[in-house]
Design an enzyme around this catalytic site. Structure first.
Site, PDB file in Angstrom:
ATOM      1  N   THR A  31       0.821  -1.208   0.000  1.00  0.00           N
ATOM      2  CA  THR A  31       0.000   0.000   0.000  1.00  0.00           C
ATOM      3  C   THR A  31       0.860   1.265   0.000  1.00  0.00           C
ATOM      4  O   THR A  31       0.392   2.326  -0.380  1.00  0.00           O
ATOM      5  CB  THR A  31      -0.891   0.053   1.272  1.00  0.00           C
ATOM      6  OG1 THR A  31      -0.064  -0.242   2.398  1.00  0.00           O
ATOM      7  CG2 THR A  31      -2.014  -0.959   1.203  1.00  0.00           C
ATOM      8  N   ASP A  32       2.129   1.157   0.426  1.00  0.00           N
ATOM      9  CA  ASP A  32       2.916   2.402   0.612  1.00  0.00           C
ATOM     10  C   ASP A  32       3.140   3.152  -0.699  1.00  0.00           C
ATOM     11  O   ASP A  32       3.032   4.376  -0.746  1.00  0.00           O
ATOM     12  CB  ASP A  32       4.223   2.166   1.396  1.00  0.00           C
ATOM     13  CG  ASP A  32       5.226   1.243   0.732  1.00  0.00           C
ATOM     14  OD1 ASP A  32       4.886   0.595  -0.274  1.00  0.00           O
ATOM     15  OD2 ASP A  32       6.376   1.178   1.240  1.00  0.00           O
ATOM     16  N   LEU A 120      12.973  -8.611   5.697  1.00  0.00           N
ATOM     17  CA  LEU A 120      12.960  -7.873   6.971  1.00  0.00           C
ATOM     18  C   LEU A 120      13.691  -6.532   6.834  1.00  0.00           C
ATOM     19  O   LEU A 120      14.114  -5.925   7.810  1.00  0.00           O
ATOM     20  CB  LEU A 120      13.575  -8.730   8.082  1.00  0.00           C
ATOM     21  CG  LEU A 120      12.823 -10.034   8.367  1.00  0.00           C
ATOM     22  CD1 LEU A 120      13.543 -10.857   9.416  1.00  0.00           C
ATOM     23  CD2 LEU A 120      11.379  -9.764   8.824  1.00  0.00           C
ATOM     24  N   SER A 122      16.666  -5.463   5.458  1.00  0.00           N
ATOM     25  CA  SER A 122      18.073  -5.225   5.801  1.00  0.00           C
ATOM     26  C   SER A 122      18.613  -4.046   4.989  1.00  0.00           C
ATOM     27  O   SER A 122      19.421  -3.261   5.501  1.00  0.00           O
ATOM     28  CB  SER A 122      18.912  -6.477   5.564  1.00  0.00           C
ATOM     29  OG  SER A 122      18.850  -6.864   4.223  1.00  0.00           O
ATOM     30  N   SER A 123      18.165  -3.861   3.749  1.00  0.00           N
ATOM     31  CA  SER A 123      18.700  -2.731   2.963  1.00  0.00           C
ATOM     32  C   SER A 123      18.289  -1.399   3.553  1.00  0.00           C
ATOM     33  O   SER A 123      19.096  -0.471   3.629  1.00  0.00           O
ATOM     34  CB  SER A 123      18.241  -2.746   1.502  1.00  0.00           C
ATOM     35  OG  SER A 123      17.885  -3.993   1.083  1.00  0.00           O
ATOM     36  N   ASP A 167       9.780   1.057   4.730  1.00  0.00           N
ATOM     37  CA  ASP A 167      10.896   0.398   5.417  1.00  0.00           C
ATOM     38  C   ASP A 167      11.862   1.417   6.025  1.00  0.00           C
ATOM     39  O   ASP A 167      12.332   1.258   7.146  1.00  0.00           O
ATOM     40  CB  ASP A 167      11.647  -0.524   4.449  1.00  0.00           C
ATOM     41  CG  ASP A 167      10.719  -1.524   3.779  1.00  0.00           C
ATOM     42  OD1 ASP A 167       9.591  -1.700   4.260  1.00  0.00           O
ATOM     43  OD2 ASP A 167      11.132  -2.112   2.770  1.00  0.00           O
TER      44      ASP A 167
HETATM   45  C1  GLA Z   1       9.016  -3.868   0.196  1.00  0.00           C
HETATM   46  C2  GLA Z   1       9.194  -2.383  -0.101  1.00  0.00           C
HETATM   47  C3  GLA Z   1       8.214  -1.551   0.726  1.00  0.00           C
HETATM   48  C4  GLA Z   1       6.786  -2.054   0.551  1.00  0.00           C
HETATM   49  C5  GLA Z   1       6.725  -3.569   0.765  1.00  0.00           C
HETATM   50  C6  GLA Z   1       5.356  -4.146   0.450  1.00  0.00           C
HETATM   51  O1  GLA Z   1       9.373  -4.125   1.524  1.00  0.00           O
HETATM   52  O2  GLA Z   1      10.508  -1.988   0.189  1.00  0.00           O
HETATM   53  O3  GLA Z   1       8.316  -0.203   0.363  1.00  0.00           O
HETATM   54  O4  GLA Z   1       6.276  -1.699  -0.698  1.00  0.00           O
HETATM   55  O5  GLA Z   1       7.677  -4.248  -0.035  1.00  0.00           O
HETATM   56  O6  GLA Z   1       4.420  -3.668   1.343  1.00  0.00           O
END
Ligand code: GLA
Length: 380
Positions: A31-32, A120, A122-123, A167
Site C-alpha cells: 500500500t505504501d 525484513l 536489511s537494505s 521500510d
Molecule cells: C518492500 C518495499 C516496501 C513495501 C513492501 C510491500 O518491503 O521496500 O516499500 O512496498 O515491499 O508492502
C-alpha cells in the site's frame, strides 16, 4: 561489538556507534507506493555502524558481514559493481553531498543481524544506518523526514531498486513496544502500543526473495494502470488511496479482471489497515488477528505475491494455540510471515511451527520472537 571490529580493522576506537533496525510489517502490504496506510514495527535485529572522521575526503568502509573493505572519494562517488554491499552507503553519502552537506572523510565498520533477502528490510536498515551515521558523526542536525526520504532515494535512484517509504520510515522512527501507523501520502504518523499480552513472531520461509524485484515492478505498473482506468471513468483519483470500495465496484467494467484484483487488494488492504489500527488501540486483538488473516488471503489471491512456503507457514501458524493472526510480510515471493501470538503461547508456538515446517519439506525455516524496538533516529 562493532566497536571491537572497528578497533581491529582501523587500529583505534570509533568516535560514534549507531544502530538502525530491520522491520516487520503487521498489516498494510503493498500500500505504501499507492499513497496508502501501513502498520510496521521495528525489530530487535539491526545494522550497526561504527566510525570516526578522517582529515581528508576519503571514505574507507569495512563490511563485517562480507569481511571486505571498499574505498571511495567524496568528490567522485560511483556505484561499485564488485563491492555491491557498499552501494547503499555510497548512495546516501552522494545525495547528502549533492544536497549541500559538506562531509569529511571517514573510516567506517558496519554489519548486523538482520537476515538478508528475508523480507525484513536489511537494505533499509543499511541506508537509514548510513544516514544516521553521518548525521551523528558530523552533527548535521538532519530533519528525520528528510533523512528518511534521502535513504529511500539512495535505494531508488542509486542502488536502483524500486520501493515505497515504509521500510526506511520504520527503521528511522520505530518505537520500543509500539507499532507505527503511517499515512504514506502526507507522512503523518503515530505510534500504537502493542500491549504486554502479545508477541510478534516472525517465521522465515528460508526462500530468498528471487522474483521479488521484477514482480514488484509489475505490481507497481499494474496499480498505476488501474488508477488511469478508474480516472478515465470520470472519478478524480490520483492513486489507489483515493479509491473507495464502492468506486471499485462501479469501475469493474473499466478494466480486466487481473487489474481489478490488483486494485482490489490495495483498496481493501487500506480499509483493513485503518480498522486494524482501531482494533489495536481498543485492545481488540482477536479482530486485529482476523484482519491479518484477511490480508494474507488478499495478498495470495488478488495480489498474487505469496508462495507455497509462505502459505504453508501461515497454515501451520493458524493451527496453533494462542495464535491471533498470521500473514506473509514484506514484498512476498519468499521471505517471512508475521504472526501475532498470545504472550504465554509464544514459546510453544515457535517450537510447533518449526517442527511442522521442517516436517513439511526440506527447508529449515528460522523463527524469531521479536521485540518492537526504537528506530535509528529516535532520540530519548
Ligand atoms: C518492500 C518495499 C516496501 C513495501 C513492501 C510491500 O518491503 O521496500 O516499500 O512496498 O515491499 O508492502
Amino acid at each position: 561489538m562493532m566497536e571491537e571490529t572497528f578497533r581491529r580493522i582501523f587500529g583505534a576506537p570509533p568516535e560514534i556507534v549507531v544502530r538502525a533496525p530491520g522491520r516487520v510489517n503487521l498489516i498494510g502490504e503493498h500500500t505504501d507506493y499507492n499513497d496508502g496506510f501501513v502498520l510496521p514495527a521495528a525489530i530487535d535485529r539491526a545494522v550497526t555502524y561504527a566510525g570516526r572522521r578522517r582529515a581528508d575526503r576519503r571514505v574507507r568502509v569495512f563490511s563485517e558481514d562480507f569481511n571486505a573493505t571498499a574505498e571511495f572519494n567524496l568528490d567522485d562517488i560511483q556505484k561499485d559493481s564488485q563491492h555491491t554491499w557498499s552501494n547503499y552507503l555510497r548512495g546516501v553519502t552522494k545525495f547528502l553531498e549533492a544536497d549541500g552537506d559538506r562531509l569529511t572523510g571517514a573510516e567506517i565498520a558496519f554489519g548486523g543481524d538482520v537476515p538478508r533477502e528475508a523480507g525484513l528490510s536489511s537494505s533499509a536498515a543499511v541506508e537509514v544506518g548510513a544516514t544516521a551515521f553521518w548525521n551523528q558523526l558530523l552533527g548535521l542536525g538532519l530533519d528525520p523526514i528528510y533523512a528518511i526520504k534521502l535513504a529511500k532515494r539512495a535505494e531508488n535512484d542509486f542502488v536502483g531498486v524500486p520501493c515505497g517509504i515504509m521500510d526506511q520510515f520504520i527503521s528511522a522512527l520505530g518505537r520500543r513496544d509500539h507499532a507505527l501507523f503511517l499515512d504514506c501520502r502526507d507522512l503523518s504518523y503515530r505510534h500504537v502500543p502493542l500491549g504486554a499480552d502479545v508477541r510478534i513472531v516472525v517465521c522465515d520461509s528460508g526462500v530468498k526473495r528471487a522474483l521479488a524485484q521484477s514482480e514488484y515492478e509489475i505490481r507497481l505498473k499494474q496499480c498505476r494502470e488501474a488508477v488511469a482506468k478508474i480516472a478515465a471513468t470520470g472519478l478524480p483519483v490520483k492513486s489507489l488511496r483515493d479509491v473507495q470500495p464502492s468506486d471499485l465496484d462501479a469501475a469493474r467494467g473499466a478494466m480486466d479482471n487481473l487489474l481489478w484484483r490488483r486494485a482490489h487488494h490495495v483498496v481493501s488492504e487500506n480499509q483493513r489497515t485503518l480498522e486494524a489500527v482501531k482494533a489495536l488501540q481498543g485492545g481488540h486483538l482477536e479482530r486485529f488477528g482476523e484482519l491479518m488473516n484477511e490480508s494474507h488471503e488478499s495478498l495470495r489471491k488478488d495480489y498474487e505475491v505469496s508462495s507455497p512456503e509462505l502459505d504453508k507457514l501461515v497454515e501451520l501458524a493458524r493451527a496453533q494455540k494462542g495464535i491471533l493472526g498470521a500473514r506473509m510480510t514484506g514484498a512476498g515471493f519468499g521471505g517471512c510471515t508475521v504472526n501475532l501470538v498470545r504472550a504465554g503461547a509464544a514459546e510453544g508456538f515457535v517450537q510447533a511451527v518449526e517442527k511442522g515446517y521442517r516436517g513439511a519439506g526440506t527447508l529449515s525455516g528460522k523463527t524469531y520472537i521479536c521485540q518492537a524496538s526504537d528506530g535509528a533516529l529516535v532520540t530519548a
